[in-house]
Enzyme design. Sequence first.
Site, PDB file in Angstrom:
ATOM      1  N   LYS A   1       0.826  -1.218   0.000  1.00  0.00           N
ATOM      2  CA  LYS A   1       0.000   0.000   0.000  1.00  0.00           C
ATOM      3  C   LYS A   1       0.855   1.260   0.000  1.00  0.00           C
ATOM      4  O   LYS A   1       0.448   2.272  -0.556  1.00  0.00           O
ATOM      5  CB  LYS A   1      -1.007  -0.005   1.155  1.00  0.00           C
TER       6      LYS A   1
ATOM      7  N   LYS B   1      -4.168 -11.269  -6.488  1.00  0.00           N
ATOM      8  CA  LYS B   1      -5.505 -11.535  -5.952  1.00  0.00           C
ATOM      9  C   LYS B   1      -6.527 -10.530  -6.502  1.00  0.00           C
ATOM     10  O   LYS B   1      -6.169  -9.389  -6.826  1.00  0.00           O
ATOM     11  CB  LYS B   1      -5.502 -11.555  -4.423  1.00  0.00           C
TER      12      LYS B   1
ATOM     13  N   LYS C   1     -10.782  -5.248  -4.655  1.00  0.00           N
ATOM     14  CA  LYS C   1     -11.791  -4.235  -4.970  1.00  0.00           C
ATOM     15  C   LYS C   1     -11.177  -2.877  -5.264  1.00  0.00           C
ATOM     16  O   LYS C   1     -11.826  -2.013  -5.806  1.00  0.00           O
ATOM     17  CB  LYS C   1     -12.833  -4.142  -3.858  1.00  0.00           C
TER      18      LYS C   1
HETATM   19  P1  ATP Z   1      -8.357  -3.808  -0.788  1.00  0.00           P
HETATM   20  O1  ATP Z   1      -8.294  -4.048  -2.250  1.00  0.00           O
HETATM   21  O2  ATP Z   1      -8.954  -2.487  -0.415  1.00  0.00           O
HETATM   22  O3  ATP Z   1      -7.093  -4.146  -0.070  1.00  0.00           O
HETATM   23  P2  ATP Z   1      -9.660  -6.319  -0.512  1.00  0.00           P
HETATM   24  O4  ATP Z   1     -10.552  -6.531  -1.678  1.00  0.00           O
HETATM   25  O5  ATP Z   1      -8.384  -7.044  -0.481  1.00  0.00           O
HETATM   26  O6  ATP Z   1      -9.444  -4.789  -0.248  1.00  0.00           O
HETATM   27  P3  ATP Z   1     -10.328  -6.531   2.263  1.00  0.00           P
HETATM   28  O7  ATP Z   1     -11.301  -5.590   2.843  1.00  0.00           O
HETATM   29  O8  ATP Z   1      -8.887  -6.316   2.529  1.00  0.00           O
HETATM   30  O9  ATP Z   1     -10.556  -6.692   0.711  1.00  0.00           O
HETATM   31  O10 ATP Z   1     -10.690  -8.007   2.680  1.00  0.00           O
HETATM   32  C1  ATP Z   1     -11.891  -8.458   3.220  1.00  0.00           C
HETATM   33  C2  ATP Z   1     -11.841  -9.941   3.358  1.00  0.00           C
HETATM   34  O11 ATP Z   1     -11.921 -10.546   2.079  1.00  0.00           O
HETATM   35  C3  ATP Z   1     -10.544 -10.453   3.985  1.00  0.00           C
HETATM   36  O12 ATP Z   1     -10.832 -11.527   4.846  1.00  0.00           O
HETATM   37  C4  ATP Z   1      -9.750 -10.888   2.811  1.00  0.00           C
HETATM   38  O13 ATP Z   1      -8.824 -11.892   3.140  1.00  0.00           O
HETATM   39  C5  ATP Z   1     -10.830 -11.403   1.877  1.00  0.00           C
HETATM   40  N1  ATP Z   1     -10.432 -11.278   0.487  1.00  0.00           N
HETATM   41  C6  ATP Z   1     -10.168 -10.138  -0.162  1.00  0.00           C
HETATM   42  N2  ATP Z   1      -9.846 -10.370  -1.441  1.00  0.00           N
HETATM   43  C7  ATP Z   1      -9.902 -11.721  -1.594  1.00  0.00           C
HETATM   44  C8  ATP Z   1      -9.679 -12.589  -2.694  1.00  0.00           C
HETATM   45  N3  ATP Z   1      -9.340 -12.148  -3.881  1.00  0.00           N
HETATM   46  N4  ATP Z   1      -9.852 -13.907  -2.514  1.00  0.00           N
HETATM   47  C9  ATP Z   1     -10.225 -14.372  -1.321  1.00  0.00           C
HETATM   48  N5  ATP Z   1     -10.452 -13.613  -0.241  1.00  0.00           N
HETATM   49  C10 ATP Z   1     -10.297 -12.303  -0.368  1.00  0.00           C
END
Ligand code: ATP
Length: 332
Positions: free
Chosen positions: A116, A198, A201
Amino acid sequence: MEQQPKKRIYSAIQPSGMLTLGNYLGALRNWVAMQDEYECIYTVADLHAITVRQEPAKLRKQILETYALLMAVGIDPEKSLLFIQSHVAAHSQLAWILSCYTQFGELSRMTQFKDKSAKHADNINAGLFSYPALMAADILLYQADMVPVGADQKQHLEITRDVANRMNNIYPNVFTVPEPYIPKIGARVMSLQEPTQKMSKSDPNVNAWVAILDKPDDIMRKFKRAVTDSEACVRYAEGKDGINNLMDIFSAVTGKTYAEIEKEFDGKGYGDFKMAVGEAVVDTLKPVQDRFNELMSNRDVLETTWRNSAQQAEAIARRTLGKVMKKIGFIY
Ligand code: ATP
Ligand code: LTN
């Protein structure tokens, strides 16, 4: 037989954008499934979200939508606590205390911090750095036994355990040391455009992720454009990251095994397979979207629900905070 008290689960999600299929399959679906067996506490981590600059009106909308979406996927406030992190002040209070027991060196090793800060080089703020102390506060306030998270959060959970153990060594039995709970299936949904990354969002390339609220046409388009390989054979194998990811997604939404999927698409091209994955995802998300729309048209119900949950959470949180403050030597 004597009944064992239920184990307590804590997890949270940031309202940092539209929740994706990755969030759903990797995290939220498990949250829902755990509600009967465990005492679950779930929050919208709005304090964590401001480690990256947010536009006020947009943040407000995202918090509201994330909350409604959690209810729409099946988090039931009759069974679990579901509230907004900033509504319980103890999260910020304990975070400060824990940050004084968390080392600069440990925080510097966090991959999320490194990623980040590379992404937001103009705003590498102290909150982004001490993010894990706030996350530890979330979890430890409720003396959670287990924390369901995606694989990407494992490092943060390890720091939480280290901080809890460190505090327990100084102030005996102050915290329950939580275990990570990382589900194997659907644990990591990858980007549709760069399948070694991964699905996230906050990825600016909208074709890389599918939002839970995406319209069916958009979902189909994104799957049609998904990056694959040139072999034209639906099979799970090393190096076939794009196809492996689509097979994982298909398996997660239909319950089919890799062998069953390979058999079903034997002799068929990627085009047919991508259509099938897209349609299965659309069917899975449709009931969630319908329920979301219903909830969003009734803001009063949402407000009453989050207020009730926050009140109950506050009672638990204050007990822990009081205990910590007394043990440290504050006049409480
Ligand atoms: P950002 O992109 O803002 O970092 P993010 O999409 O990674 O956000 P988080 O809010 O960090 O989402 O994660 C929420 C939950 O969803 C966490 O438990 C995270 O491990 C899970 N998660 C996020 N992205 C994935 C993914 N691609 N596959 C599986 N689990 C996910
Ligand atoms: N950092 C997590 C969200 C989060 C969390 C938590 C997860 C905040 N507090 C406590 C589990 C437990 C994320 O970005 N996924």
